[in-house]
Design a protein around this motif. Structure first.
Motif: not given
Length: 496
Positions: A326-337
């Protein structure tokens, strides 16, 4: 240092974890998986042993009765049966080698040896078929034999037909067995089945030839042998082609597409990346990369990957061994996180909190509080903060500026047990100097002579603004901490 774009993977601890039926309990899974594998291995070898014993008995009967009755056809078929004994023995050896567990040199196991054995069997069938065709064409040009066989030779042929029917039924049932004893995909068993079918045809041809020769029609058995040779050549080419595909790791594109769709449809998966598949023996191996939300916890990521393993195993026929990365996908994740995750990964950072981003005139600014070891120098702490800022700027280039607030972090031992009565009294005296405190609850002051952990429950007017309460508690914490080295103080405010 991990830059936040790293990969994780969820792998089963043993081969049974990824197979149909879901994961097994730790410890029990290996035993269950090994038990099933051993059962299947025993079934394969048992079936081939029985087939070998049956065809060897046919060889003995045909040879003896052929010599007694002076039947060249029966003697020839007995030699063919002997050749089949040799081929079946080769298939049996290949199967026994294929079921050996993985080792340092064969991390995927020895299943390919079974495919190799199936290919050898197919080549042997093709050679025998070519011999039938050649012999048939040669005998068309030869005069009929002077000594004709009788009913004794036909009886020997009928016995061999009974043996061949027994082998065909045995091997077909094995290939169609249920999940507990499934031999589907066993190329060695399929190869032996084709041999049994060839034996039945050749023996039938031999009987027809004996009968036609007995009644005076010499050419009939030769035509039948020619047709049989062509059919066997087609079957052998198909078997060799199938095993060659297995040996070169060819996999059905439709199966890969199906696995990708099942992985994409699993709850929590954002996208499926590479899907690598191969077969080894009766087992299909799949290596799948999926993208998950970047702020997913490791526990949640492992839960999703387990779901992918379970769903994919259900859509693959036969045994399946699934590995999910599994790889992280940061699209749609709040920038603070995202900022929180980047800062936590920096070497030397002990804790991160109060992450905030804000937009001003189309530009994004961020600030966060970073805790570093209380013993490090300002120079070292500043270097850590620069790495945090650099990583955020590199991975989130749309952020115009990042401000890092440095705070000391005190590592309090976990085994603090000694309550300090004198310190408790000192704390109460300090608290009495703050009239805003309506009541003092529990005070827990622990120390081991090198560190202090102090927890205090205080009640304030419930109408006070939280900002004012926070300022008071911070001031009280500083007052208590004076003169205490390595102290971690926590005040829990409650309304009254």
């Amino acid at each position: 240092m991990n830059d936040g774009d790293g990969r994780g993977d969820a792998r089963a601890g043993n081969s049974s974890d990824n197979r149909k039926g879901g994961r097994q309990p730790a410890g029990a899974g290996a035993g269950v998986g090994a038990g099933r594998a051993n059962a299947k291995a025993n079934n394969r070898t048992r079936v081939l042993y029985m087939s070998l014993a049956a065809i060897f008995s046919a060889f003995v009967v045909e040879l003896v009765l052929g010599v007694v009755s002076n039947s060249l056809a029966l003697i020839t078929d007995s030699i063919h049966a002997l050749l089949d004994c040799i081929v079946t023995a080769v298939l049996l050896i290949a199967t026994r080698m294929a079921i050996k567990p993985p080792d340092a040199e064969h991390t995927y196991g020895h299943g390919k040896i079974e495919s190799l054995g199936g290919m050898m069997g197919g080549i042997a069938i093709f050679a025998i078929a070519c011999f039938f065709i050649y012999e048939s064409l040669h005998r068309f040009q030869s005069p009929p034999p002077s000594v004709l066989p009788g009913m004794l030779a036909i009886a020997g042929g009928l016995y061999t037909i009974g043996v061949d029917v027994f082998r065909i039924v045995l091997l077909k049932r094995s290939l169609k067995a249920g999940p507990g004893t499934s031999l589907s995909g066993s190329t060695t068993v399929k190869a032996d089945l084709y041999h049994a079918m060839m034996d039945l045809g050749s023996t039938t041809v031999a009987i027809i030839g004996i009968y036609l020769a007995y009644t005076g029609t010499h050419q009939g058995d030769l035509a039948a042998a020619l047709i049989l040779g062509g059919l066997l050549a087609v079957l052998s080419v198909k078997l060799v082609h199938k095993t060659a595909l297995d040996l070169t790791d060819v996999i059905s594109p439709e199966m890969v597409s199906k696995v990708r769709g099942v992985a994409n449809g699993t709850d929590g998966v954002i996208m499926t990346g590479s899907v690598l598949m191969r077969r080894s023996g009766g087992t299909t191996f799949a290596d799948i990369t999926v993208s998950l939300r970047g702020d997913s916890s490791f526990e949640r990521a492992h839960e999703i990957s387990a779901g992918v393993e379970r769903n994919v195993a259900e859509c693959i026929p036969g045994d399946a061994s699934i590995t999910v990365h599994f790889e992280p996908d940061w699209s749609g994740v709040p920038p603070d996180a995202r900022i929180l995750d980047i800062a936590r990964r920096v070497d030397g950072v002990k804790g991160v909190h109060n992450v905030n981003t804000r937009m001003t005139k189309g530009k994004t600014y961020a600030d966060l509080h970073v805790m570093v070891d209380s013993e490090v120098s300002l120079q070292r702490a500043h270097a850590i903060s620069e790495v945090v800022e650099s990583d955020i700027r590199r991975q989130m280039p749309y952020i115009e500026h990042t401000t890092v607030h440095l705070e000391p972090f005190t590592n309090v031992p976990r085994n603090l047990e000694a309550e300090d009565a004198a310190l408790n009294e000192k704390i109460r005296v300090i608290l009495e100097g703050y009239p805003q405190i309506r009541a003092v609850g529990r005070i827990i002051a622990l120390n081991d002579k090198s560190a202090f952990k102090i927890d205090i429950d205080c009640s304030f007017d419930g109408a006070l603004p939280i900002a004012e309460v926070h300022g008071l508690t911070s001031e009280i914490e500083r007052a208590i901490a004076e003169g205490l080295e390595n102290a971690v103080i926590t005040i829990h405010p409650e309304p009254l």
